[in-house]
Design an enzyme around this catalytic site. Structure first.
Site: not given
Ligand code: FAD
Length: 395
Positions: A76, A204, A296, A300, A388
């Site tokens: 988009h 939005y 959210p 980002k 954005y």
């Molecule tokens: C409910 C929710 C909704 C969201 N909606 C949006 C959205 O609409 N738009 C947007 O841009 N962003 C959104 N986000 C944010 C986005 O999903 C995150 O920024 C993204 O998942 C970041 O990725 P990550 O790999 O850094 O962390 P995560 O996806 O959190 O992955 C971290 C991983 O580490 C694992 N872990 C944790 N502790 C330990 C440990 N001690 N030992 C081993 N493994 C561990 C966890 O199980 C997980 O699998 C949302 C987040 C949440 C929680």
């Protein structure tokens, strides 16, 4: 310790940041082991982000992860803002930046990443319990964990902390070293996923009843959100009430076009901004939600996890291949420049698009004026579109 292994990079967390890092390192001849606390089914069942910046899309294509995204994702040219009582406005990323964005769910990206790691024979250890990081300031750090009750150890050159906001990595950095910045917002988002055709634009809505967002994952999977109170409970929000409230916050012509259906997932998330500095401690490097959280609004979170991984993979590859640490030494500063830019635009959009419980009439008028200025000024529109769609990665 019963079993010991050796790898170049021990990656804590098998979310998008950890898996993508492991994938890119492998493509460049650097080996890693990923330790994930949850089961794979749990990780793949999480419904989260879904809007990809142009840079994220380009990177995923570049590292061989674009095929399904290009088939099933929804490109988009920006997003709409429907403001109560004002004409519809469009953040036109295509017009102002020449770049497009993509709606493609985090769940699908995680599936693609697991598939790629499996195909390459990558080691992702799930249900790894009690992960602990050791000797982070020594030349050779190591990580211990338990799996099915047995203690195990991984010796490595570097540790990548990709374990999200509640992980062990950031908590392993002494408090005296870490500086944290935090802002909590006085509301949350109630989100619904439904197997219905999405509203055509990501839109939005600003309304006196509160914010709402129509988003999409695939041509048959829609994601809708409404701003809710911090103490809202899911049991008080049956589907019928959700749809009624959602439609009440859209302009009538938009409400008419929303295809409703039973929710297949429903959740409430509080909104928060959080940044931890620096993103490095000795041989430990943080990436993604382990170091920062954005509200959210502006989508980002996942994109920042990807840009951190871009910088960190480049730095680790350089160091592991040539012993040079030019990029490793600059990782935290470089990643944080982009983190703060995204923290600011997410905060700004959150302030612009939500109703705040205790705000004064003056503050409300300021918000209306912000929006009217945005609608009237091509300079303001170009600035928002540039942020954005996602700022470029630094060379
Ligand atoms: C409910 C929710 C909704 C969201 N909606 C949006 C959205 O609409 N738009 C947007 O841009 N962003 C959104 N986000 C944010 C986005 O999903 C995150 O920024 C993204 O998942 C970041 O990725 P990550 O790999 O850094 O962390 P995560 O996806 O959190 O992955 C971290 C991983 O580490 C694992 N872990 C944790 N502790 C330990 C440990 N001690 N030992 C081993 N493994 C561990 C966890 O199980 C997980 O699998 C949302 C987040 C949440 C929680």
């Amino acid at each position: 310790v019963a079993t010991a292994a050796r790898t170049q990079v021990a990656i804590i967390g098998g979310g998008p940041a950890g898996l993508l890092l492991s994938h890119i390192l492998h493509r460049n001849g650097v080996d890693s082991i990923v330790l994930e606390r949850q089961s794979r089914a749990h990780v793949l069942g999480r419904i989260r982000a879904g809007v990809l910046e142009a840079g994220t899309v380009a990177l995923l294509r570049e590292v061989g992860l674009g095929a399904r995204m290009d088939r099933e994702g929804h490109p988009h040219d920006g997003s709409a803002i429907a403001w109560e009582g004002r004409p519809r406005f469009f953040i036109d990323t295509q017009k102002f930046t020449g770049k497009r964005m993509m709606a493609y769910g985090q769940t699908a990206i995680t599936e693609d990443l697991y598939a790629a790691r499996d195909t390459a024979g990558g080691e992702v250890i799930d249900e790894a319990d009690k992960v602990q990081l050791h000797a982070l300031t020594a030349r050779r750090p190591h990580v211990t964990y338990t799996k099915q009750g047995a203690s195990r150890r991984i010796d490595c050159d570097y540790v990548a902390g990709c374990d999200g906001f509640h992980g062990v990595s950031r908590a392993s950095i002494p408090a005296s070293v870490l500086k944290t910045y935090e802002k909590s917002y006085p509301f949350g988002w109630l989100g619904v996923l439904s197997e219905t055709p999405p509203y055509p634009d990501l839109c939005y809505c600003y309304h006196s009843r509160g914010f709402a967002l129509a988003s999409m994952r695939t041509p048959l999977l829609s994601r809708y959100y409404i701003q809710c109170e911090l103490d809202a409970r899911l049991e008080d929000w049956p589907d019928e009430r959700f749809w009624q409230e959602f439609k009440a916050r859209c302009p009538p012509e938009m409400a008419e076009r929303i295809v409703t259906g039973p929710s297949i997932e429903k959740s409430i998330a509080p909104l928060r901004s959080f940044v931890a500095e620096p993103m490095q401690y000795g041989t430990l490097f943080l990436a993604g939600d382990a170091a920062h959280i954005v509200p959210p609004t502006g989508a980002k979170g996942l994109n920042l996890a990807v840009s951190d991984v871009f910088y960190l993979s480049r730095a680790l590859i350089e160091s592991c291949r040539s012993g040079k640490t030019h990029y490793l030494e600059r990782y935290s500063d470089m990643a944080l420049r982009r983190v703060w830019a995204s923290a600011r635009i997410s905060w700004w959009l959150t302030m612009l698009l939500h109703r705040f419980p205790d705000e004064t009439p003056f503050e409300e008028r300021m918000r209306f004026d912000q929006f009217d200025y945005l609608r009237a000024s091509e300079h303001a529109q170009a600035s928002l579109a540039e942020q954005y769609v996602g700022l470029p990665f630094e060379a």
